[in-house]
Motif scaffolding. Structure first.
Motif, short mmCIF file in Angstrom:
data_model
loop_
_atom_site.label_atom_id
_atom_site.label_comp_id
_atom_site.label_asym_id
_atom_site.label_seq_id
_atom_site.Cartn_x
_atom_site.Cartn_y
_atom_site.Cartn_z
N ASP A 94 -7.52 13.10 1.50
CA ASP A 94 -7.15 14.52 1.36
C ASP A 94 -7.65 15.32 2.55
O ASP A 94 -6.93 16.17 3.10
CB ASP A 94 -7.73 15.10 0.07
N ASP A 95 -8.89 15.04 3.04
CA ASP A 95 -9.47 15.75 4.19
C ASP A 95 -8.61 15.56 5.43
O ASP A 95 -8.29 16.51 6.13
CB ASP A 95 -10.87 15.20 4.49
N LEU A 96 -8.27 14.27 5.66
CA LEU A 96 -7.48 13.96 6.86
C LEU A 96 -6.12 14.65 6.80
O LEU A 96 -5.61 15.15 7.81
CB LEU A 96 -7.28 12.45 6.97
N ARG A 97 -5.56 14.67 5.62
CA ARG A 97 -4.25 15.31 5.49
C ARG A 97 -4.36 16.82 5.77
O ARG A 97 -3.47 17.41 6.37
CB ARG A 97 -3.68 15.08 4.09
N ILE B 210 -4.04 15.62 16.06
CA ILE B 210 -3.04 15.27 15.04
C ILE B 210 -2.83 13.77 14.97
O ILE B 210 -2.88 13.16 13.90
CB ILE B 210 -1.68 15.94 15.36
N LEU B 211 -2.62 13.17 16.17
CA LEU B 211 -2.32 11.73 16.16
C LEU B 211 -3.50 10.93 15.64
O LEU B 211 -3.31 9.94 14.91
CB LEU B 211 -1.91 11.25 17.54
N HIS B 212 -4.66 11.37 15.96
CA HIS B 212 -5.86 10.70 15.48
C HIS B 212 -5.88 10.74 13.95
O HIS B 212 -6.09 9.72 13.28
CB HIS B 212 -7.07 11.44 16.05
N ALA B 213 -5.61 11.94 13.42
CA ALA B 213 -5.62 12.09 11.95
C ALA B 213 -4.51 11.23 11.35
O ALA B 213 -4.71 10.55 10.33
CB ALA B 213 -5.42 13.55 11.60
N GLU B 214 -3.36 11.22 11.98
CA GLU B 214 -2.23 10.45 11.43
C GLU B 214 -2.55 8.97 11.38
O GLU B 214 -2.27 8.29 10.41
CB GLU B 214 -0.99 10.68 12.29
N GLU B 215 -3.14 8.48 12.49
CA GLU B 215 -3.51 7.07 12.54
C GLU B 215 -4.47 6.72 11.42
O GLU B 215 -4.32 5.72 10.71
CB GLU B 215 -4.22 6.82 13.87
N LYS B 216 -5.47 7.61 11.27
CA LYS B 216 -6.49 7.36 10.24
C LYS B 216 -5.86 7.40 8.85
O LYS B 216 -6.19 6.60 7.97
CB LYS B 216 -7.58 8.43 10.34
N ILE B 217 -4.96 8.37 8.66
CA ILE B 217 -4.30 8.49 7.35
C ILE B 217 -3.56 7.20 7.01
O ILE B 217 -3.69 6.65 5.92
CB ILE B 217 -3.31 9.69 7.35
N LEU B 218 -2.80 6.70 8.00
CA LEU B 218 -2.01 5.51 7.76
C LEU B 218 -2.89 4.31 7.42
O LEU B 218 -2.62 3.54 6.49
CB LEU B 218 -1.15 5.21 9.00
N LEU C 118 -5.89 4.40 6.20
CA LEU C 118 -6.53 4.58 4.90
C LEU C 118 -5.52 4.38 3.76
O LEU C 118 -5.83 3.73 2.75
CB LEU C 118 -7.14 6.00 4.83
N GLU C 119 -4.31 4.90 3.96
CA GLU C 119 -3.29 4.71 2.90
C GLU C 119 -3.03 3.22 2.68
O GLU C 119 -2.92 2.76 1.55
CB GLU C 119 -1.99 5.41 3.30
N THR C 120 -2.92 2.47 3.79
CA THR C 120 -2.65 1.04 3.68
C THR C 120 -3.78 0.35 2.92
O THR C 120 -3.54 -0.48 2.04
CB THR C 120 -2.52 0.40 5.09
N SER C 121 -5.00 0.73 3.25
CA SER C 121 -6.12 0.04 2.60
C SER C 121 -6.21 0.44 1.11
O SER C 121 -6.50 -0.39 0.25
CB SER C 121 -7.39 0.30 3.39
N LEU C 122 -5.93 1.71 0.81
CA LEU C 122 -5.96 2.13 -0.61
C LEU C 122 -4.86 1.42 -1.39
O LEU C 122 -5.06 0.95 -2.52
CB LEU C 122 -5.78 3.65 -0.72
N PHE C 123 -3.67 1.34 -0.76
CA PHE C 123 -2.55 0.66 -1.41
C PHE C 123 -2.92 -0.79 -1.70
O PHE C 123 -2.67 -1.31 -2.79
CB PHE C 123 -1.32 0.74 -0.49
N ASP C 124 -3.54 -1.42 -0.71
CA ASP C 124 -3.95 -2.82 -0.88
C ASP C 124 -4.95 -3.00 -2.01
O ASP C 124 -4.89 -3.97 -2.76
CB ASP C 124 -4.57 -3.34 0.42
N SER C 125 -5.88 -2.06 -2.10
CA SER C 125 -6.89 -2.23 -3.16
C SER C 125 -6.25 -2.04 -4.54
O SER C 125 -6.59 -2.75 -5.49
CB SER C 125 -8.08 -1.30 -2.95
N VAL C 126 -5.28 -1.13 -4.65
CA VAL C 126 -4.58 -0.98 -5.94
C VAL C 126 -3.82 -2.28 -6.25
O VAL C 126 -3.86 -2.80 -7.36
CB VAL C 126 -3.59 0.22 -5.90
#
Ligand SMILES: Nc1ncnc2c1ncn2[C@@H]1O[C@H](COP(=O)(O)OP(=O)(O)OP(=O)(O)O)[C@@H](O)[C@H]1O
Length: 851
Positions: free
Chosen positions: A427-430, A506-514, A516-524
């Protein structure tokens, strides 16, 4: 193939890979395309309907990389395997050629992608090995995780194997050479099915998560099949390891339907299409699992009375509770293909939309619980089964609901999969990213004011990143601090120091978001994978619920009734109908008929005109048994079905030219298979057996077959024999359990005084004496001259012989049978000889006397 010295390095690389993978169609990656060459190209262009071109004399064709899945799916549907050959190196070094290798083999029996599978059809990989006296098999649907093994140690003629393959309709078969030779000779495997020769995996190492050693005692061939299949799967899809756990299935617990029966009764397809089949007619299921289970039940009716009654009671309860059905249907409609999604979850292949589908499916837990509170008594054993899992389902539903966006993009890399509020860091990164967008908008306004360029805007593309765009007309106003990046026809693009800084953020945040999303998706996904067993069994229970309610619905829609089922030998029904034929005809025009076999009548000989309804009558008897033994109601006013162990049919003409067999040869092979394997509990349908040869031979064979099947006092298989050989009606006078029936027609004169016939489709006791073949030819549109000529020919023939042609032949045979001069004939039991054999013996005898 071209001489190797003339080849480019690329083609040499291709040939090297292809020579090691001759059984695959190699999809060779070149840039944004998969290219195919040589024989692969020729085959693929035919299957895919794409243009074949040439490169340096080599035929080639290609498909875009991003659309490959559809093309691959078409190829594997043809029973072929595809090797995906990707660039794996960097393209550096002397040759500057990318290293390439086969990274995945996609075979018809190991696919898991939804777009390569039919949603309501199981996709079986079957491994079969024969041994001295019998055979063993393993059947795996990797897309759902279904995995079972079986073995028949005393089935030297492989009848059980033939029935099993007919019911499974495998996508791919693994076998060794010995097995292939044996099954090939008995025509068990259609040419379109992918077969792969594999060595037997005879290890004694049973995987630790499989049933223990004791289960495999005496099941060595089945175990070998299971191990071989798993090894094959692991090579192609290593992710399946540990997810596939076999159970032992006794296939003799199911009614045996051989390939002929499945095909001619049109149980699951009509001329290759689902439409027009019994399955299509009965299928109102709402979940893909339900659709697959229904098909499975049609092809595997039960033999155990208690099991049949258990199913029948559930159908009956739904039938009596229409509200239970209506309310359940609404709940089930939200459930996706849990079985297949879970297989992809387990192998790490599930995408965002899979999890979103799962979230919707599991969200029904509350409604389902309420439904069971209200209607639990309708399906008592499933109530316990499902409610025992409901807490786990609820937990997983909550997790998915809080984590996954309801309408995510297809790929994880597109982002926007994880819901707001699920993870604070995300949420912070977004927020950072979103605020930066605001900053960009502010920068845009500031620059507009500073430069006075009204058309100035801030944009983004993947090559140059963020830029300031100014229309050509105003580019003179651009300050020196702007750095030019790109010139377009109507505009110029620039960057500034400030814009660069914002871009970085922006790009830094986007990279981090992606990331993190991938890792959260994987853990689910991993968390879900831990519950694969519970979810599969939940899916199975949902499928059963779907099928029970579906069958009750069918009973209502098609006016079926609950049959009496027992262990007797009776097959009796009043006003029986063929549900599929009935559905094709105008409402109310199907003529129902009674059937009564297994009591006084063991064999019904049914004569009557072409088009009279004989075949339909035969088939509806089989459909009655199948429906009753799968637990369904049946299309009759009332019915009594004593459990039948096999349904065997000899219907319709079919040849196997590819196997060097004529129509008549196939007919005789099928008949001999029936005679060899029927039991007193079997139902046999014979439709015009013997017609593929001369009349004399045909009658003789048909006669002898009927006698062979006849067992006095109801001890033999129940037989319905439709025939145009009027001679067979004499059997009724010789044998008490054989009875004649005929399909009724009405003859009348039309307005021009021409004699016509009307088919009444009523099957009545007694023999019919005419075939009305010429009338049917006329109906079918044969030229009038042919019809007139045929009528004249038959008149002449009948005048010459004094009676109908074949009737006269029968008299000759009959006379010879009772001939007092044939002393030698008395030495043999005439009951055991066919009229044709008798005739030949007499001619032999005469020849000898004369010489
Ligand atoms: N009971 C019935 N009620 C209404 N129509 C029927 C019935 N039985 C058959 N028909 C119609 O008659 C057609 C021909 O039936 P069927 O194939 O059973 O004839 P048949 O006697 O076996 O003919 P043949 O001897 O030429 O094989 C069916 O396709 C169907 O349209």
């Amino acid at each position: 193939m071209q001489e190797s010295k003339q080849l480019t390095p690329l083609m040499r690389q291709y040939n090297d890979i292809k020579s090691k993978n001759t059984d695959l169609i190699v999809f060779f990656r070149l840039g944004d395309f998969y290219e195919m060459f040589d024989s692969d190209a020729r085959e693929a262009s035919r299957i895919l309907g794409i243009a074949l071109t040439q490169r340096g004399g080599v035929p080639m064709c290609g498909v875009p990389y991003h659309a490959a899945a559809n093309y691959i799916s078409k190829i594997i549907k043809e029973g072929r395997k595809v090797g995906i050959c990707e660039q794996v190196g960097t393209g550096e070094g002397k040759s500057k050629l990318f290293e390439r290798k086969i990274v995945r083999v996609i075979t018809p029996g190991t696919v898991i992608e939804d777009n390569m599978l039919q949603s309501n059809v199981s996709n079986y990989l079957v491994c079969v090995f024969t041994d001295k006296k019998g055979w063993g098999a393993a059947a795996i649907d990797v897309s759902t995780g279904e995995f079972w093994v079986t073995e028949q140690a005393d089935d030297i003629s492989l009848n059980g194997l033939s029935c099993m393959l007919a019911a499974l309709n495998p996508a791919e078969i693994l076998l060794d050479k010995i097995t292939l030779d044996r099954v090939k000779s008995s025509m068990m495997i259609p040419g379109s099915v992918a077969t792969t020769i594999v060595p037997r995996e005879e290890s004694s190492q049973i995987p630790s998560n499989w049933p223990s050693q004791s289960v495999w005692a005496g099941k060595k061939t089945a175990l070998t099949c299971a191990l071989t299949a798993i090894k094959y799967i692991n090579v192609n899809e290593p992710g399946f390891k540990d997810l596939l756990i076999p159970f032992y299935k006794e296939i003799s617990d199911y009614l045996a339907l051989d390939e002929n029966a499945v095909r001619t009764l049109e149980l699951v397809s009509q001329n290759g299409a689902r439409k027009g089949s019994l399955w299509h007619l009965l299928d109102f299921t709402v979940t893909p699992m339900g659709g697959r289970t229904l098909k499975n039940w049609i092809l595997n009716p039960l033999l155990n009375l208690a099991d049949i009654e258990k199913r029948q009671n559930c159908v009956s309860n739904f039938y009596d509770n229409p509200l239970a059905y209506e309310e359940l249907k609404v709940i089930l409609a939200d459930i996706s293909d849990i079985e297949r999604i879970m297989s992809r979850v387990g192998t790490g292949n599930a995408g965002p939309r899979d999890l979103a589908g799962l979230a919707r499916s599991l969200a029904v837990h509350g409604a389902l619980k309420n439904w069971f509170d209200k209607y639990g008594a309708v399906v008592p054993y499933l109530k316990e089964n499902i409610l025992s899992k409901i807490t786990v389902i609820e937990d997983l539903a909550n997790l998915l609901n809080s984590a996954i966006e309801p309408n995510p993009p297809i790929k994880i890399s597109d982002g926007g999969i994880i819901k707001q509020g699920f993870n604070a860091e995300l949420d912070d990164l977004r927020n950072t990213k979103n605020n930066s967008s605001k900053t960009l908008a502010e920068l845009c306004e500031r620059e507009k004011a500073k430069t006075g360029i009204s058309t100035l805007k801030v944009g983004f593309n993947s090559v140059f990143g963020y830029y300031i765009e100014v229309s050509k007309g105003q580019s003179g106003k651009v300050p020196f601090s702007y750095t030019r990046k790109q010139t377009l026809t109507n505009a110029e693009r620039f960057i500034t120091e400030e814009l660069k800084e914002i871009e970085d953020k922006i790009l830094h945040a986007e990279e981090k978001i992606l990331r993190l999303e991938t890792s959260l998706f994987d853990s689910v996904r991993k968390h879900l994978a831990e519950h694969i067993g519970v979810m599969r069994s939940f899916a199975k229970a949902i499928a059963e619920l779907d099928v029970y309610s579906n069958l009750a619905h069918c009973a209502k829609v098609y006016k079926f009734t609950k049959p009496v089922i027992d262990e007797s030998n009776i097959l009796k029904a009043a006003d029986l109908r063929h549900p599929v034929v009935e559905a094709c005809l105008p409402l109310g025009s199907f003529v129902p008929n009674d059937i009564d076999l297994g009591g006084e009548t063991q064999i019904s000989v049914i004569t009557g005109p072409n088009m009279g309804g004989k075949s339909v009558y035969l088939k509806q008897a089989a459909v009655l048994v199948i429906l009753a033994q799968m637990g369904s109601f049946v299309p009759a006013a009332s019915a009594h079905v004593g459990i039948v162990d096999k349904i065997m049919t000899r219907i319709g003409a079919q040849d196997a030219i590819a196997m060097g067999q004529s129509t008549f040869m196939v007919e005789m092979k099928e008949t001999s298979h029936i005679l060899a394997s029927c039991t007193p509990k079997s139902l046999i349908l014979l439709d015009e057996v013997g017609r593929g040869t001369s009349t004399f031979d045909g009658i003789s064979i048909a006669w002898a077959i009927t006698e062979f099947l006849y067992k006095p006092h109801g001890g033999g298989a129940k037989v319905l024999f439709a025939t145009h050989y009027f001679e067979l009606t004499d059997l009724e006078n010789k044998y008490k359990g054989i009875k004649n029936f005929h399909a009724e027609v009405q003859e009348y004169k039309d307005a021009d005084g021409q004699s016509k016939i009307a088919f009444l489709y009523k099957i009545k006791e007694g023999a019919g004496d005419k075939s009305y073949g010429i009338h049917v030819g006329e109906l079918a549109g044969l030229p009038a001259t042919v019809i007139v000529r045929a009528k004249k020919v038959i008149k002449d023939l009948e005048a010459k012989k004094g009676t109908s042609v074949s009737k006269k032949e029968d008299d000759i045979v009959g006379d010879l049978f009772s001939s007092p001069i044939v002393e030698e004939i008395k030495l043999v039991n005439t009951d055991a000889v066919t009229p044709m054999q008798a005739l030949q013996m007499i001619l032999e005898w005469k020849k000898r006397i004369n010489s």
